[in-house]
Design a protein around this motif. Structure first.
Motif, PDB file in Angstrom:
ATOM      1  N   PRO A  70      48.553  64.459  59.346  1.00  0.00           N
ATOM      2  CA  PRO A  70      48.721  63.127  59.964  1.00  0.00           C
ATOM      3  C   PRO A  70      47.413  62.539  60.479  1.00  0.00           C
ATOM      4  O   PRO A  70      47.133  61.360  60.270  1.00  0.00           O
ATOM      5  CB  PRO A  70      49.707  63.397  61.107  1.00  0.00           C
ATOM      6  CG  PRO A  70      50.483  64.593  60.651  1.00  0.00           C
ATOM      7  CD  PRO A  70      49.490  65.450  59.937  1.00  0.00           C
ATOM      8  N   ARG A  71      46.615  63.358  61.145  1.00  0.00           N
ATOM      9  CA  ARG A  71      45.354  62.863  61.698  1.00  0.00           C
ATOM     10  C   ARG A  71      44.330  62.594  60.591  1.00  0.00           C
ATOM     11  O   ARG A  71      43.655  61.554  60.598  1.00  0.00           O
ATOM     12  CB  ARG A  71      44.795  63.885  62.693  1.00  0.00           C
ATOM     13  CG  ARG A  71      43.517  63.452  63.407  1.00  0.00           C
ATOM     14  CD  ARG A  71      43.733  62.273  64.310  1.00  0.00           C
ATOM     15  NE  ARG A  71      42.551  61.999  65.133  1.00  0.00           N
ATOM     16  CZ  ARG A  71      42.354  60.876  65.812  1.00  0.00           C
ATOM     17  NH1 ARG A  71      43.260  59.913  65.764  1.00  0.00           N
ATOM     18  NH2 ARG A  71      41.274  60.698  66.540  1.00  0.00           N
ATOM     19  N   TYR A  73      44.957  61.862  57.540  1.00  0.00           N
ATOM     20  CA  TYR A  73      45.422  60.693  56.793  1.00  0.00           C
ATOM     21  C   TYR A  73      44.920  59.414  57.449  1.00  0.00           C
ATOM     22  O   TYR A  73      44.483  58.477  56.769  1.00  0.00           O
ATOM     23  CB  TYR A  73      46.949  60.691  56.722  1.00  0.00           C
ATOM     24  CG  TYR A  73      47.530  59.462  56.061  1.00  0.00           C
ATOM     25  CD1 TYR A  73      47.545  59.333  54.668  1.00  0.00           C
ATOM     26  CD2 TYR A  73      48.080  58.429  56.818  1.00  0.00           C
ATOM     27  CE1 TYR A  73      48.076  58.200  54.059  1.00  0.00           C
ATOM     28  CE2 TYR A  73      48.618  57.303  56.227  1.00  0.00           C
ATOM     29  CZ  TYR A  73      48.613  57.192  54.844  1.00  0.00           C
ATOM     30  OH  TYR A  73      49.145  56.068  54.250  1.00  0.00           O
ATOM     31  N   ASN A  74      44.965  59.370  58.781  1.00  0.00           N
ATOM     32  CA  ASN A  74      44.491  58.182  59.483  1.00  0.00           C
ATOM     33  C   ASN A  74      42.975  58.038  59.396  1.00  0.00           C
ATOM     34  O   ASN A  74      42.462  56.917  59.320  1.00  0.00           O
ATOM     35  CB  ASN A  74      44.958  58.216  60.939  1.00  0.00           C
ATOM     36  CG  ASN A  74      46.357  57.657  61.108  1.00  0.00           C
ATOM     37  OD1 ASN A  74      46.549  56.452  61.199  1.00  0.00           O
ATOM     38  ND2 ASN A  74      47.357  58.537  61.111  1.00  0.00           N
ATOM     39  N   TYR A  75      42.262  59.143  59.384  1.00  0.00           N
ATOM     40  CA  TYR A  75      40.817  59.083  59.141  1.00  0.00           C
ATOM     41  C   TYR A  75      40.565  58.486  57.753  1.00  0.00           C
ATOM     42  O   TYR A  75      39.716  57.601  57.582  1.00  0.00           O
ATOM     43  CB  TYR A  75      40.200  60.483  59.205  1.00  0.00           C
ATOM     44  CG  TYR A  75      39.676  60.878  60.559  1.00  0.00           C
ATOM     45  CD1 TYR A  75      38.397  60.502  60.967  1.00  0.00           C
ATOM     46  CD2 TYR A  75      40.456  61.642  61.422  1.00  0.00           C
ATOM     47  CE1 TYR A  75      37.907  60.877  62.213  1.00  0.00           C
ATOM     48  CE2 TYR A  75      39.976  62.021  62.668  1.00  0.00           C
ATOM     49  CZ  TYR A  75      38.701  61.634  63.058  1.00  0.00           C
ATOM     50  OH  TYR A  75      38.215  62.002  64.294  1.00  0.00           O
ATOM     51  N   ARG A  77      42.536  56.590  55.757  1.00  0.00           N
ATOM     52  CA  ARG A  77      42.930  55.190  55.618  1.00  0.00           C
ATOM     53  C   ARG A  77      41.991  54.259  56.386  1.00  0.00           C
ATOM     54  O   ARG A  77      41.677  53.168  55.915  1.00  0.00           O
ATOM     55  CB  ARG A  77      44.375  54.998  56.102  1.00  0.00           C
ATOM     56  CG  ARG A  77      45.410  55.752  55.280  1.00  0.00           C
ATOM     57  CD  ARG A  77      45.394  55.334  53.818  1.00  0.00           C
ATOM     58  NE  ARG A  77      45.715  53.926  53.658  1.00  0.00           N
ATOM     59  CZ  ARG A  77      45.501  53.217  52.549  1.00  0.00           C
ATOM     60  NH1 ARG A  77      44.919  53.791  51.512  1.00  0.00           N
ATOM     61  NH2 ARG A  77      45.850  51.948  52.481  1.00  0.00           N
ATOM     62  N   SER A  78      41.552  54.680  57.564  1.00  0.00           N
ATOM     63  CA  SER A  78      40.670  53.832  58.368  1.00  0.00           C
ATOM     64  C   SER A  78      39.303  53.653  57.730  1.00  0.00           C
ATOM     65  O   SER A  78      38.586  52.705  58.043  1.00  0.00           O
ATOM     66  CB  SER A  78      40.507  54.424  59.774  1.00  0.00           C
ATOM     67  OG  SER A  78      41.713  54.321  60.502  1.00  0.00           O
ATOM     68  N   PRO A 223      39.507  57.033  63.488  1.00  0.00           N
ATOM     69  CA  PRO A 223      40.472  55.971  63.165  1.00  0.00           C
ATOM     70  C   PRO A 223      40.811  55.115  64.378  1.00  0.00           C
ATOM     71  O   PRO A 223      40.843  55.601  65.504  1.00  0.00           O
ATOM     72  CB  PRO A 223      41.699  56.749  62.682  1.00  0.00           C
ATOM     73  CG  PRO A 223      41.605  58.075  63.369  1.00  0.00           C
ATOM     74  CD  PRO A 223      40.127  58.373  63.452  1.00  0.00           C
ATOM     75  N   THR A 225      43.667  53.282  64.210  1.00  0.00           N
ATOM     76  CA  THR A 225      45.119  53.114  64.107  1.00  0.00           C
ATOM     77  C   THR A 225      45.792  54.477  64.019  1.00  0.00           C
ATOM     78  O   THR A 225      45.138  55.505  63.831  1.00  0.00           O
ATOM     79  CB  THR A 225      45.492  52.298  62.856  1.00  0.00           C
ATOM     80  OG1 THR A 225      44.973  52.971  61.696  1.00  0.00           O
ATOM     81  CG2 THR A 225      44.893  50.907  62.929  1.00  0.00           C
ATOM     82  N   ASN A 226      47.102  54.481  64.167  1.00  0.00           N
ATOM     83  CA  ASN A 226      47.874  55.716  64.040  1.00  0.00           C
ATOM     84  C   ASN A 226      49.042  55.457  63.088  1.00  0.00           C
ATOM     85  O   ASN A 226      50.187  55.289  63.495  1.00  0.00           O
ATOM     86  CB  ASN A 226      48.377  56.177  65.404  1.00  0.00           C
ATOM     87  CG  ASN A 226      49.049  57.537  65.337  1.00  0.00           C
ATOM     88  OD1 ASN A 226      48.770  58.334  64.440  1.00  0.00           O
ATOM     89  ND2 ASN A 226      49.948  57.807  66.276  1.00  0.00           N
ATOM     90  N   LEU A 227      48.743  55.434  61.796  1.00  0.00           N
ATOM     91  CA  LEU A 227      49.745  55.141  60.787  1.00  0.00           C
ATOM     92  C   LEU A 227      50.585  56.378  60.482  1.00  0.00           C
ATOM     93  O   LEU A 227      50.100  57.510  60.572  1.00  0.00           O
ATOM     94  CB  LEU A 227      49.061  54.670  59.499  1.00  0.00           C
ATOM     95  CG  LEU A 227      48.165  53.430  59.603  1.00  0.00           C
ATOM     96  CD1 LEU A 227      47.413  53.218  58.303  1.00  0.00           C
ATOM     97  CD2 LEU A 227      48.997  52.213  59.965  1.00  0.00           C
ATOM     98  N   LEU A 229      52.241  59.271  58.322  1.00  0.00           N
ATOM     99  CA  LEU A 229      51.766  59.973  57.136  1.00  0.00           C
ATOM    100  C   LEU A 229      52.565  59.579  55.902  1.00  0.00           C
ATOM    101  O   LEU A 229      53.794  59.551  55.917  1.00  0.00           O
ATOM    102  CB  LEU A 229      51.882  61.488  57.354  1.00  0.00           C
ATOM    103  CG  LEU A 229      51.468  62.387  56.187  1.00  0.00           C
ATOM    104  CD1 LEU A 229      49.995  62.215  55.861  1.00  0.00           C
ATOM    105  CD2 LEU A 229      51.780  63.846  56.518  1.00  0.00           C
TER     106      LEU A 229
END
Length: 244
Positions: A70-71, A73-75, A77-78, A223, A225-227, A229
């Protein structure tokens, strides 16, 4: 007013823009020419640590990927990267090295960067020397694709390295290996870190991935944001895969 961003990656001479790929030499020549003509140039940034490029990241491995994904993934995407995650519960280096799962996954995802998280389940076995060929096979399957390997964490029942950490490090090289074994991570059970501890672990991994300590640094700024996963698939521990 001209704005130029120059990004260099440890000897790599390409720069990816939104519309075309231009060599770093071309950008430097253009900059010098503008200066010689008296044009005003500002916001010039030289970053020798990471290349500004959008990666298609494959994250795969054992149970611990569940907490990291999860973390990370946000790295991803950001920073403009895509990420596909595959978790094989209970898997080991031998599980991935001796089956066709990884080559099938690489063919499916077509990654430009790979994050491997394997080795913790291997701590329960005393046949470390027999697992070295499996690690070599995993590295062979990844071929020329840039990768990093996140090493095993200690377990409540195993607080010393029986040789797994050093075995993986030797096979993948120091600048592709993130040593997690001595990190102090709060646990939700014997093996898995809490989500908060896993996020802190991921922060350390991302910082290291974007540093010159790695063979292929990539941009992994924190990141904003917190999108939720996405692009994640899970295989149960009972899944056997197809042997090679």
């Amino acid at each position: 007013m001209k704005r130029i961003i120059i990004s260099l990656l440890l000897g790599m001479t390409t720069f990816l823009t939104a519309t075309a790929q231009i060599t770093a030499d071309d950008l430097l020549d253009s900059l010098i020419n503008d200066v010689q003509q008296g044009k005003e140039v500002e916001n010039v940034v030289t970053d020798v640590n990471a290349q500004i490029v959008h990666h298609r990241i494959l994250l795969f491995g054992d149970d611990l990927v569940e907490g990291l994904a999860p973390r990370l993934y946000n790295y991803a995407r950001s920073n403009g990267h895509d990420m596909h995650t595959t978790i094989w519960m209970g898997s080991t280096t031998k599980t991935w090295g001796h089956t066709t799962e990884l080559p099938k996954l690489i063919k499916k995802v077509k990654p430009t960067f790979i994050i491997v998280c394997l080795g913790t389940n291997d701590l329960n076995y005393d046949d470390v020397s027999l697992r070295s060929p499996a690690v070599k096979e995993i590295v062979k399957e990844m071929g020329d694709i840039p990768f990093v390997w996140i090493g095993p964490i200690s377990l409540k029942t195993i607080d010393h390295d029986p040789g797994v950490v050093n075995m993986i490090r030797q096979n993948v090289s120091e600048n592709r290996f993130f040593d997690s074994f001595n990190m102090h991570l709060a646990r939700q059970d014997e093996m898995r870190p809490t989500m908060e501890a896993a996020a802190r672990w991921a922060d350390n991994i991302a910082l290291w991935m974007s540093s010159p300590q790695t063979a292929h640094p990539i941009v992994m700024d924190p990141p904003q944001t917190n999108l939720p996963l996405k692009n994640c698939e899970t295989r149960k521990a009972s899944y056997q895969g197809k042997m090679k």
